[in-house]
Write a protein that holds these residues in place. Sequence first.
Motif, PDB file in Angstrom:
ATOM      1  N   ALA A  23     -72.539 -33.268-153.696  1.00 52.35           N
ATOM      2  CA  ALA A  23     -72.977 -33.883-154.931  1.00 52.35           C
ATOM      3  C   ALA A  23     -71.867 -34.806-155.232  1.00 52.35           C
ATOM      4  N   GLN A  27     -72.636 -36.649-160.852  1.00 56.15           N
ATOM      5  CA  GLN A  27     -73.612 -35.565-160.779  1.00 56.15           C
ATOM      6  C   GLN A  27     -72.996 -34.253-161.279  1.00 56.15           C
ATOM      7  N   ARG A 101     -77.909 -34.936-150.034  1.00 51.69           N
ATOM      8  CA  ARG A 101     -77.510 -34.918-151.476  1.00 51.69           C
ATOM      9  C   ARG A 101     -78.135 -33.578-152.163  1.00 51.69           C
ATOM     10  N   LEU A 106     -80.906 -33.823-160.562  1.00 51.99           N
ATOM     11  CA  LEU A 106     -81.541 -35.395-160.252  1.00 51.99           C
ATOM     12  C   LEU A 106     -82.958 -35.361-161.112  1.00 51.99           C
TER      13      LEU A 106
END
Length: 107
Positions: A23, A27, A101, A106
């Motif tokens: 991450a 984030q 990721r 998100l």
Amino acid sequence: MANEGFFERVYEVVEQIPEGMVATYGQVARLVGEPRKARFVGYALHSNPRPGIVPCHRVVFADGSICEGFAFGGKEVQRVLLEGEGVVFADDDHVDLSVSRWPAGLA
């Protein structure tokens, strides 16, 4: 200390990052409800009270770069830890965020 609650929320989020994924600092900041405090996420991780439990090596910069001064031995150690978990790198210093990721938070 005012940061204790924030720091603990950071540790709780980082503990959820699955092995083989990363991450970004931003984030993590968004996931703890403080989207403008990415730098403070770094401070929290530098003060990690539970090394080996809070996998701070799984947090990278927004461009996928690993930390120059990784607190536990430098960027080479961070890279070895991440590669050992299966994280894909785009080059020597950048994780391939399109592959590795963690999708939490998100849009």
